[in-house]
Design a protein around this motif. Sequence first.
Motif, mmCIF file in Angstrom:
data_model
loop_
_atom_site.group_PDB
_atom_site.id
_atom_site.type_symbol
_atom_site.label_atom_id
_atom_site.label_comp_id
_atom_site.label_asym_id
_atom_site.label_seq_id
_atom_site.Cartn_x
_atom_site.Cartn_y
_atom_site.Cartn_z
ATOM 1 N N GLY A 3 8.214 9.172 -7.143
ATOM 2 C CA GLY A 3 7.563 8.882 -5.870
ATOM 3 C C GLY A 3 6.066 8.682 -5.982
ATOM 4 O O GLY A 3 5.354 8.691 -4.983
ATOM 5 N N ASN A 4 5.554 8.482 -7.216
ATOM 6 C CA ASN A 4 4.116 8.317 -7.399
ATOM 7 C C ASN A 4 3.647 6.882 -7.247
ATOM 8 O O ASN A 4 2.460 6.613 -7.156
ATOM 9 C CB ASN A 4 3.702 8.808 -8.792
ATOM 10 N N THR A 5 4.580 5.947 -7.268
ATOM 11 C CA THR A 5 4.174 4.553 -7.121
ATOM 12 C C THR A 5 5.248 3.829 -6.332
ATOM 13 O O THR A 5 6.266 4.413 -5.955
ATOM 14 C CB THR A 5 3.974 3.903 -8.508
ATOM 15 N N SER A 6 5.005 2.548 -6.035
ATOM 16 C CA SER A 6 5.984 1.785 -5.265
ATOM 17 C C SER A 6 5.942 0.343 -5.751
ATOM 18 O O SER A 6 5.051 -0.054 -6.494
ATOM 19 C CB SER A 6 5.646 1.840 -3.780
ATOM 20 N N PHE A 7 6.919 -0.427 -5.356
ATOM 21 C CA PHE A 7 6.910 -1.847 -5.694
ATOM 22 C C PHE A 7 5.701 -2.527 -5.070
ATOM 23 O O PHE A 7 5.102 -3.411 -5.669
ATOM 24 C CB PHE A 7 8.204 -2.499 -5.212
ATOM 25 N N THR A 8 5.323 -2.099 -3.863
ATOM 26 C CA THR A 8 4.177 -2.702 -3.188
ATOM 27 C C THR A 8 2.916 -2.575 -4.043
ATOM 28 O O THR A 8 2.113 -3.499 -4.111
ATOM 29 C CB THR A 8 3.968 -2.026 -1.828
ATOM 30 N N GLU A 9 2.780 -1.434 -4.728
ATOM 31 C CA GLU A 9 1.566 -1.231 -5.515
ATOM 32 C C GLU A 9 1.540 -2.078 -6.783
ATOM 33 O O GLU A 9 0.480 -2.512 -7.211
ATOM 34 C CB GLU A 9 1.455 0.246 -5.918
ATOM 35 N N VAL A 10 2.718 -2.309 -7.371
ATOM 36 C CA VAL A 10 2.743 -2.878 -8.717
ATOM 37 C C VAL A 10 3.208 -4.342 -8.756
ATOM 38 O O VAL A 10 2.737 -5.126 -9.578
ATOM 39 C CB VAL A 10 3.660 -2.012 -9.624
ATOM 40 N N TYR A 11 4.107 -4.727 -7.859
ATOM 41 C CA TYR A 11 4.766 -6.017 -8.031
ATOM 42 C C TYR A 11 4.042 -7.207 -7.408
ATOM 43 O O TYR A 11 4.488 -8.344 -7.558
ATOM 44 C CB TYR A 11 6.214 -5.941 -7.523
ATOM 45 N N GLY A 12 2.930 -6.972 -6.717
ATOM 46 C CA GLY A 12 2.197 -8.080 -6.110
ATOM 47 C C GLY A 12 1.750 -9.102 -7.144
ATOM 48 O O GLY A 12 2.003 -10.309 -7.014
ATOM 49 N N GLU A 13 1.150 -8.609 -8.225
ATOM 50 C CA GLU A 13 0.645 -9.476 -9.294
ATOM 51 C C GLU A 13 1.797 -10.239 -9.958
ATOM 52 O O GLU A 13 1.692 -11.430 -10.264
ATOM 53 C CB GLU A 13 -0.084 -8.592 -10.319
ATOM 54 N N ILE A 14 2.906 -9.525 -10.158
ATOM 55 C CA ILE A 14 4.068 -10.142 -10.805
ATOM 56 C C ILE A 14 4.603 -11.285 -9.947
ATOM 57 O O ILE A 14 4.884 -12.385 -10.432
ATOM 58 C CB ILE A 14 5.154 -9.064 -11.043
ATOM 59 N N ALA A 15 4.703 -11.022 -8.635
ATOM 60 C CA ALA A 15 5.222 -12.039 -7.719
ATOM 61 C C ALA A 15 4.310 -13.264 -7.691
ATOM 62 O O ALA A 15 4.784 -14.404 -7.661
ATOM 63 C CB ALA A 15 5.373 -11.442 -6.320
ATOM 64 N N GLU A 16 2.987 -13.027 -7.739
ATOM 65 C CA GLU A 16 2.046 -14.152 -7.724
ATOM 66 C C GLU A 16 2.219 -15.031 -8.962
ATOM 67 O O GLU A 16 2.168 -16.263 -8.887
ATOM 68 C CB GLU A 16 0.595 -13.647 -7.660
ATOM 69 N N LYS A 17 2.446 -14.386 -10.117
ATOM 70 C CA LYS A 17 2.595 -15.151 -11.360
ATOM 71 C C LYS A 17 3.857 -16.009 -11.326
ATOM 72 O O LYS A 17 3.855 -17.170 -11.747
ATOM 73 C CB LYS A 17 2.636 -14.204 -12.558
ATOM 74 N N ILE A 18 4.946 -15.416 -10.820
ATOM 75 C CA ILE A 18 6.198 -16.176 -10.736
ATOM 76 C C ILE A 18 5.991 -17.403 -9.846
ATOM 77 O O ILE A 18 6.454 -18.504 -10.138
ATOM 78 C CB ILE A 18 7.321 -15.277 -10.157
ATOM 79 N N LYS A 19 5.257 -17.208 -8.755
ATOM 80 C CA LYS A 19 5.042 -18.323 -7.836
ATOM 81 C C LYS A 19 4.099 -19.360 -8.430
ATOM 82 O O LYS A 19 4.258 -20.561 -8.189
ATOM 83 C CB LYS A 19 4.492 -17.817 -6.502
ATOM 84 N N ALA A 20 3.124 -18.885 -9.235
ATOM 85 C CA ALA A 20 2.143 -19.805 -9.803
ATOM 86 C C ALA A 20 2.808 -20.832 -10.727
ATOM 87 O O ALA A 20 2.299 -21.938 -10.914
ATOM 88 C CB ALA A 20 1.077 -19.020 -10.564
#
Lengths: 410, 289
Positions: free
Chosen positions: A220-237
């Motif tokens: 419970g120390n992290t979430s997808f919101t904290e970590v996956y933003g950058e990953i999602a941007e790269k996939i879209k790029a």
Amino acid sequence: MLKGFMVMLLAVLVLAACGNDDTSDGGSSDSGSGDQVELEFFQFKSEAVNEFDALIEKFEAENPGITVVQNNSPDSDTVLFSRLSQNDIPDVMTINGGVAFGEVARAGVLKDLSDDALLDTVTDEYEDMLKRLSRTEELYAFPHSVNANGVLYNKTIFNDLGLEIPTTWDEFMALLEEIKASEVNPLMSTYGEAWTVLPPLNTIASNTHGMTFFDELEAGNTSFTEVYGEIAEKIKAMLPYAENDVFGYDYNMGNTAFANGEAAMYMQGVWALGPILEANPDLEVGVFPMPATNDSNSIVSGVDVAIAMAKDGDHPEEAQKFVEFLLQPENVEFYLETQRMFAAVEGAEQTDPALQELQPYFDAGDVLPFSDHYYPQGFAVDVMFQDYLLGGSVDDLLSEMDSEYERLSN
Amino acid sequence: MMDKKNTRVYLMMVLPALILFFGFHTFPLIQGVFYSFTDYRGYGDWNFIGIENYINVFKDPRILNSYQFTFKFAIVSTILVNIISLTIALGLNSKVKFHKTLRGIYFMPNILSILIVGFVFKFIFSVFIPEIGQSFGIEGLAKSILGSKDSAWIAIVIVGVWQAAALNVILYLSGLATIPEDLYEASGLDGASKWQQFRHVTFPLIAPFFTINMVLAMKNFLMVFDHVVALTGGGPGRATQSISLLIYEDGFSGGQFALQSANAVIYFFVIVTISVIQIRFLQKREVQM
């Protein structure tokens, strides 16, 4: 009169239901004819039946008195699960090192291999991977062969345009831009079939957040919101550089089109090489690890075939003998000749020229697991990303991932 | 004496079917209802958890999304299939040349497997039509309609209607055959136009067939599965995920057997309710000869 019949009918059904268990229990292994021992080998890969048959033949010649029967059934996960629930466990079985392996390992029906001498020859990274999947301290299967994600590239196009293999994310984006300026489609993407988003996604995700992310997530120390933003941007790029009809193409169409030279690069796994070279045996194709970040990148690889034994099998010694045989380097190498995979056993190498650029990573043990093997069962990350790439917002994606994780991990 | 012997003979005829039906249909159905009150994953241990699954069904956005798609698809397809098959049946019922051969040809889609039809249409939608679009420079056709969240369901409607119309044509044809010729002669003598004849003679007299076609088509389309598997697999995103597909996917490979059993039980009652309402409503307007 009618009542009598109904009672009889029920009795028949109940008897039939009970009888089921008796017949399925002891049937498989006892052959009864003196000292001839019959082992059942449950094998999930339909494309490797012939290779294993050849190996079995060799094993039987070396070990008179043991017969091995290979059992390959379509939809093997379901078959294995239903046999587990009836406590009807094959003597020796291969399992794909994915989410399903974790479920089987936790069911408590596999032999604990943690102290087996065979482990000396097995690559440690894959041992850890399997333990992480089963979330146990004990090891319940030997890794046998492993696969890898990568960027398949058309060597002819790379030579014609004078391109170089990128080693960082920025170089990769620049390369895409450079190819786009020519007439060639830089990237083949087949997101019409949702799972094909996983090879690039797994590579970027595993290289970005490593494996500690999942422990932190569980705590419970992290979430997808904290970590996956950058990953999602790269996939879209990368999406604008796929100039084919991305959401109209499926995996098979992508393989055929790439085989026909319709794109310079194709983000897939090494398993796609088989169908591609079948469609066009003359294609000059290579595979390089996708540079997911600007730091050093590891190759993303998972256990393709893991070998397990029943905990309470009828013939533990013979089963052990057969597993030892399968894991001997020369036998693994024989298997790798036709299967485009890599060895999880030291001393066996993949010699296919198309795969040579990846071998150094395996030699150095520079590998990371597939992220999607560590999400909860039923976590449809591919569908969520497909939805997002079709015009959804990053915020919606991230909040859906978090809420799905919460729902499924309870 | 005679009676008793007869009963036994009849029972012997019915019993095998009854046993098979109970064993392979009713018994699994009861099992499914049973498991919907547990946390069973399809294998392994389970506990009773009461009606929690039923509450979760209504809170799950994916289930609501699949209801939305399924109903949109079923309503549009049911209407289209009935309009199209009634039109074809009227045409085939007239004495056009080769009308017997044509009847055979129009029945063909029904005997083909939906999966095969689906794969053929998938090729048409994702390869054939885009190629035509590209070579003639028609923007709208250049991309596969299966790849867009807004249009993928239309492709499924096209395949669904194409395949289902065949059976409904046959049903309408048998309905049209029951109408006595003299009614048309009489109405013709009274000066009724072709449209008036259809409106006031044909349509009321085939009303029972209209009822059965509407109910059957609606029920079949609500349970749509094969079409979606062959064409889109539920995608893009979750745009074409039907209820049956969701039950299958999440129930068997997603480890949510119990939740999807609850979904299936609810869905069973939804379909029964809709069918009963349809029959009640449509039977009211049937006329008896």
